[in-house]
Design an enzyme around this catalytic site. Structure first.
Site, PDB file in Angstrom:
ATOM      1  N   GLU A 129      74.637  26.745  41.820  1.00  0.00           N
ATOM      2  CA  GLU A 129      73.498  27.153  41.972  1.00  0.00           C
ATOM      3  C   GLU A 129      72.779  26.508  43.288  1.00  0.00           C
ATOM      4  O   GLU A 129      72.961  25.187  43.387  1.00  0.00           O
ATOM      5  CB  GLU A 129      72.364  26.876  40.776  1.00  0.00           C
ATOM      6  CG  GLU A 129      72.572  28.111  40.004  1.00  0.00           C
ATOM      7  CD  GLU A 129      71.545  28.520  38.977  1.00  0.00           C
ATOM      8  OE1 GLU A 129      70.250  27.939  39.350  1.00  0.00           O
ATOM      9  OE2 GLU A 129      71.649  28.852  37.698  1.00  0.00           O
ATOM     10  N   ASP A 171      64.620  29.051  33.495  1.00  0.00           N
ATOM     11  CA  ASP A 171      63.695  29.420  34.673  1.00  0.00           C
ATOM     12  C   ASP A 171      62.186  29.522  34.037  1.00  0.00           C
ATOM     13  O   ASP A 171      61.354  28.867  34.764  1.00  0.00           O
ATOM     14  CB  ASP A 171      64.168  30.532  35.530  1.00  0.00           C
ATOM     15  CG  ASP A 171      65.549  30.436  36.267  1.00  0.00           C
ATOM     16  OD1 ASP A 171      65.985  29.212  36.336  1.00  0.00           O
ATOM     17  OD2 ASP A 171      66.298  31.547  36.325  1.00  0.00           O
ATOM     18  N   HIS A 187      65.969  30.378  44.316  1.00  0.00           N
ATOM     19  CA  HIS A 187      67.464  29.488  43.922  1.00  0.00           C
ATOM     20  C   HIS A 187      68.181  30.987  43.622  1.00  0.00           C
ATOM     21  O   HIS A 187      67.830  31.884  43.514  1.00  0.00           O
ATOM     22  CB  HIS A 187      67.238  28.957  42.469  1.00  0.00           C
ATOM     23  CG  HIS A 187      66.654  29.585  41.280  1.00  0.00           C
ATOM     24  ND1 HIS A 187      65.756  30.000  40.902  1.00  0.00           N
ATOM     25  CD2 HIS A 187      67.593  29.827  40.303  1.00  0.00           C
ATOM     26  CE1 HIS A 187      65.747  30.647  39.680  1.00  0.00           C
ATOM     27  NE2 HIS A 187      67.167  30.506  39.241  1.00  0.00           N
ATOM     28  N   HIS A 205      71.485  32.578  41.712  1.00  0.00           N
ATOM     29  CA  HIS A 205      72.307  32.797  40.327  1.00  0.00           C
ATOM     30  C   HIS A 205      73.680  33.245  40.815  1.00  0.00           C
ATOM     31  O   HIS A 205      74.024  34.485  41.076  1.00  0.00           O
ATOM     32  CB  HIS A 205      71.689  34.077  39.245  1.00  0.00           C
ATOM     33  CG  HIS A 205      70.366  33.425  38.480  1.00  0.00           C
ATOM     34  ND1 HIS A 205      69.496  34.336  38.211  1.00  0.00           N
ATOM     35  CD2 HIS A 205      69.907  32.232  38.597  1.00  0.00           C
ATOM     36  CE1 HIS A 205      68.676  33.588  37.433  1.00  0.00           C
ATOM     37  NE2 HIS A 205      68.759  32.239  37.568  1.00  0.00           N
TER      38      HIS A 205
END
Lengths: 150, 134
Positions: B24, B91, B78, B80
């Site tokens: 990630e 999250d 971010h 995945h």
């Protein structure tokens, strides 16, 4: 009767502040941060914005003359949503202090409650050095085990 | 609050997060009002394929620069690597910036990465519109 101008009224406010904030909310997340004195106004402004963002009252008071402030995130702990918002706000209370050139504790120390936030204030190599010093002086880890280091 | 992304920014975000696979990646989006003009990559200190935590010194340095430059933090971004373009339970629990958006880049389908934006308020996820300026 105190004479006017001796500051006793100011001291009374300071003494009663801590119990008085209990009237805002039954519980508080009580933190103590420090920022350079020149950044105190910026920090207070940031706390005002933070209380809007998280919708929890934040009361700041304390040793403002040396930049050390008690930041009280006021919550009703029986309200799970408010408790979660307060916990999230706590991280930002510390992050903003470090961002403004301060650190995450003015006088209370790191202890257990703040150990997870130590990496915000210190680089990994600094923490590793501190751990090595601690291990050299306390090889059996009998002095305050579980405190300070994340 | 919807966000518009300056020309080329979406491609930059996708390229950066793709280069970080299978881990990630994370970073910040900054700008003014609702216009994102800058992507700042931050190291994921957990170096994990399933979670992220922004390296504190980099994060704080970036936030300090934004304040100095009069720019606003508008979103946390971010990736995945395998999960969907939707906030995970982690999250939602770690939504430390309720005032800003969360942009997620999903590589669940590696050829066609999906980028979506959300607000996370009180554990509730609300999708926002991301508009890339072409």
């Amino acid at each position: 009767m105190q004479e006017a101008g001796d500051g006793s009224e100011l001291w009374a406010i300071r003494r009663y502040l801590s119990p008085a904030v209990g009237r805002i909310r039954p519980n508080k997340i009580n933190e103590d941060i420090v920022v350079p004195r020149s950044r105190v106004p910026d920090y207070l402004e940031a706390m005002e914005a933070l209380q809007e963002e998280f919708r929890v009252p934040i009361v700041c008071f304390g040793h403002v003359g040396d930049g050390n402030m008690h930041v009280n995130v006021m919550i009703d702990a029986s309200d799970s949503s408010e408790r979660e918002r307060g916990d999230c706000a706590k991280r930002r209370v510390f992050e903003l202090a470090v961002e403004m050139g301060g650190t995450i504790s003015g006088e209370h120390g790191i202890g257990i409650m703040k150990s997870e936030f130590l990496p915000l204030a210190l680089q990994p190599d600094a923490i590793a050095s501190m751990k090595r010093i601690k291990a050299a002086l306390d090889p059996n880890n009998i002095l305050n085990p579980g405190k300070i280091f994340p | 609050m919807n966000l518009s992304l300056a020309h080329g920014l979406l491609e930059q975000i996708v390229a950066h997060t793709r280069a970080g696979l299978p881990l990630e990646c994370c970073g910040l989006l900054a700008g003014q009002e609702s216009s994102v003009t800058e992507f700042i990559s931050i190291t994921n200190r957990l170096a994990s394929p399933t979670e992220f935590d922004m390296e504190p010194a980099e994060l704080i340095g970036a936030l300090r620069s934004l304040r100095t430059d009069g720019k606003r933090l508008l979103a946390i971004v971010h990736s995945h690597p395998r999960g969907p373009a939707f906030p995970s339970t982690k999250d939602i629990a770690r939504a430390w910036y309720p005032g800003v958006a969360h942009v997620i880049v999903s590589f669940a389908s590696a050829e066609t990465p999906e980028v979506r934006g959300f607000r996370i308020l009180d554990g509730e996820v609300i999708e926002i519109e991301l508009r890339a300026i072409v």
